[in-house]
Enzyme design. Structure first.
Site, mmCIF file in Angstrom:
data_model
loop_
_atom_site.group_PDB
_atom_site.id
_atom_site.type_symbol
_atom_site.label_atom_id
_atom_site.label_comp_id
_atom_site.label_asym_id
_atom_site.label_seq_id
_atom_site.Cartn_x
_atom_site.Cartn_y
_atom_site.Cartn_z
ATOM 1 N N LYS A 76 0.837 -1.189 0.000
ATOM 2 C CA LYS A 76 0.000 0.000 0.000
ATOM 3 C C LYS A 76 0.879 1.248 0.000
ATOM 4 O O LYS A 76 1.911 1.280 0.678
ATOM 5 C CB LYS A 76 -0.915 -0.023 1.226
ATOM 6 C CG LYS A 76 -1.997 1.041 1.242
ATOM 7 C CD LYS A 76 -2.949 0.803 2.407
ATOM 8 C CE LYS A 76 -4.044 1.857 2.457
ATOM 9 N NZ LYS A 76 -5.006 1.604 3.563
ATOM 10 N N SER A 151 -9.567 2.465 2.287
ATOM 11 C CA SER A 151 -8.488 3.102 1.561
ATOM 12 C C SER A 151 -7.511 2.119 0.917
ATOM 13 O O SER A 151 -6.611 2.519 0.178
ATOM 14 C CB SER A 151 -7.721 4.035 2.504
ATOM 15 O OG SER A 151 -7.090 3.301 3.540
ATOM 16 N N SER A 175 -10.848 0.583 6.286
ATOM 17 C CA SER A 175 -10.029 0.780 5.096
ATOM 18 C C SER A 175 -9.501 -0.498 4.477
ATOM 19 O O SER A 175 -9.037 -0.490 3.342
ATOM 20 C CB SER A 175 -8.842 1.702 5.425
ATOM 21 O OG SER A 175 -9.274 3.029 5.547
#
Length: 456
Positions: A76, A151, A175
């Protein structure tokens, strides 16, 4: 081998270990897949193809370093990777290249994983829709007109479309779980402290945690065993190593089912899919009971802690997007009385849920209150006819659970009539990560929803 990129991580690792496939072949298969589909999905935003192939050659020339030897992975874009651009989805850091790896990256590399790139995220992970001013939006592989969630949306979309077999995610208010639900993959928000993170500011902040994402529960466990474990850099790191539950059956265990977590609005399409989950667990021999649950104290507690953390971490940003700026402003208004109230609410909720889990082994509920929404839409403004007061409110089914200090998994639960994925959330007692994964695996094995791939 034509679908090598869609094989499970467990199978890919076996093929590498038995030398039926080389690490170079495996990495190249995923690079080919990225070239094929990423231009339409925009999940991987920084690609490290050359270095990945070099590391793959080194892996082929060496003895296996660990359980992930030769497997490609993407991190990420909130996670620091030494020598690889890490933007945090922020214009201010568009050309930022860290000098050192975060702990989770160090552990994955030590286990033999090969970094193939970085996955997209909203600015500093703010919001459950993956879009930012550096790279734009990530699209849902099952319907490219829809959001991949966030996210960790880049991670989920890359997994679902076969660009990578494993990915790391992070979760404060959903997320990791929300994009897993939107993209038909598996994600685990572990008990905080199970996957330690070395923070340079709020070392005791337990609302946010790192976690694994994959296409199957067995793959999730493979990665989870690598990234979990004590580290002295975290003051609340769990000392016991994670071990999966050797029992596979859930027969005789107790399941609480809440269709709305105590009165939250849920889109009818989502509700129809998650309502099928209780029958699945009943067919597996579990005792299922629909419960009236009141988690509403989590609302104030979550918002106070979250706002406070944003003011502390992001007040000094020169170029902050509107979501960051809004959160910082909310945080600047937090008082000592607010924090005291939030702590009291969270403590009371923790104790009530401890008693709840004396009766039930897990709680099942919707992950998200809505199915994937149009990618051009910044956030959900209405759920089942009820207006949402701000961009956070539609994520309550995830962030109320965050306050519980509990492990929670998102597992594919089916599809809406229009073909959009929906996940079911499996929540366990704090520290009972293995129990959550036991239920997740049992559900996955009997339903097989996660094997349905995007149509292109």
């Amino acid at each position: 081998m034509s679908e090598l990129h869609y094989m499970s991580a467990v199978e890919q690792a076996r093929l590498i270990r038995t030398r039926q496939v080389s690490a170079v072949e495996l990495v190249q298969a995923h690079l080919d897949r990225i070239e094929q589909v990423n231009p339409d999905i925009n999940a991987i935003v920084t690609l490290t193809a050359q270095s990945a192939l070099e590391r793959a050659k080194e892996a082929d020339a060496s003895v296996p370093r660990g359980p992930l030897h030769g497997l490609p992975i993407a991190h990420k874009d909130l996670v620091d990777t030494a020598g690889i651009r890490t933007t945090y989805g922020s214009r201010q850091f568009a050309d930022h290249v860290p000098d050192a790896d975060d702990l989770i990256v160090t552990r994955l590399r030590a286990a033999g994983a090969i970094t193939i790139g970085k996955t997209n995220t909203p600015e500093f992970g703010t919001g459950s829709h993956t879009v930012n001013e550096v790279f734009g939006a990530t699209r849902n592989p099952y319907d490219r007109s829809k959001s991949a969630g966030g996210s960790s949306g880049g991670a989920a979309a890359a997994l679902a479309s076969g660009m990578i077999p494993l990915a790391d995610g992070s979760d404060m208010g959903g997320s990791l779980r929300n994009p897993a639900s939107f993209c038909n993959v598996v994600g685990l928000r572990p008990t905080p402290g199970r996957v330690p993170d070395i923070a340079d500011r709020a070392a005791w902040f337990t609302l946010a945690t790192l976690g694994p994402m994959a296409r199957t529960v067995d793959d999730l466990v493979l990665m989870f065993q690598v990234i979990s474990g004590f580290h002295p850099g975290s003051p609340y790191a769990i000392t016991e190593p994670f071990a999966p539950d050797p029992e596979l059956s859930v027969q005789g265990l107790r399941v609480a089912y809440s269709p709305d977590l105590g009165g939250l609005p849920v889109d009818p399409a989502t509700a129809a899919v998650t309502a099928t989950a209780p029958r699945v667990f009943e067919s597996l021999g579990a005792h299922v009971e629909q419960v009236d649950l009141d988690l509403s104290d989590a609302e104030d507690a979550f918002r106070v802690y979250r706002a406070w953390s944003y003011a502390m971490n992001f007040s000094g940003l020169r170029e902050a997007g509107p979501n960051i700026a809004w959160n910082v402003e909310q945080g600047r208004r937090v008082t000592g009385d607010d924090l005291a109230r939030a702590e009291q609410l969270r403590t009371g909720l923790y104790q009530r849920m401890a008693a709840f889990f004396d009766t039930y082994d897990v709680l099942i509920a919707p992950v998200s209150q809505v199915p994937p929404f149009p990618v051009e839409q910044p956030y959900v403004t209405e759920v089942d006819g009820e207006p949402m007061p701000d961009y956070l409110a539609w994520m309550r089914s995830a962030y109320w659970v965050s306050v519980l200090h509990a492990p929670a998994a998102s597992v594919p639960a089916g599809f809406t009539e229009s073909g959009l994925p929906v996940g079911v959330q499996i929540v366990g007692r704090p520290f009972a990560d293995a129990t959550v994964l036991r239920f997740a695996r049992a559900f996955e094995q009997v339903t097989g929803y996660g094997t349905r791939r995007p149509s292109w």
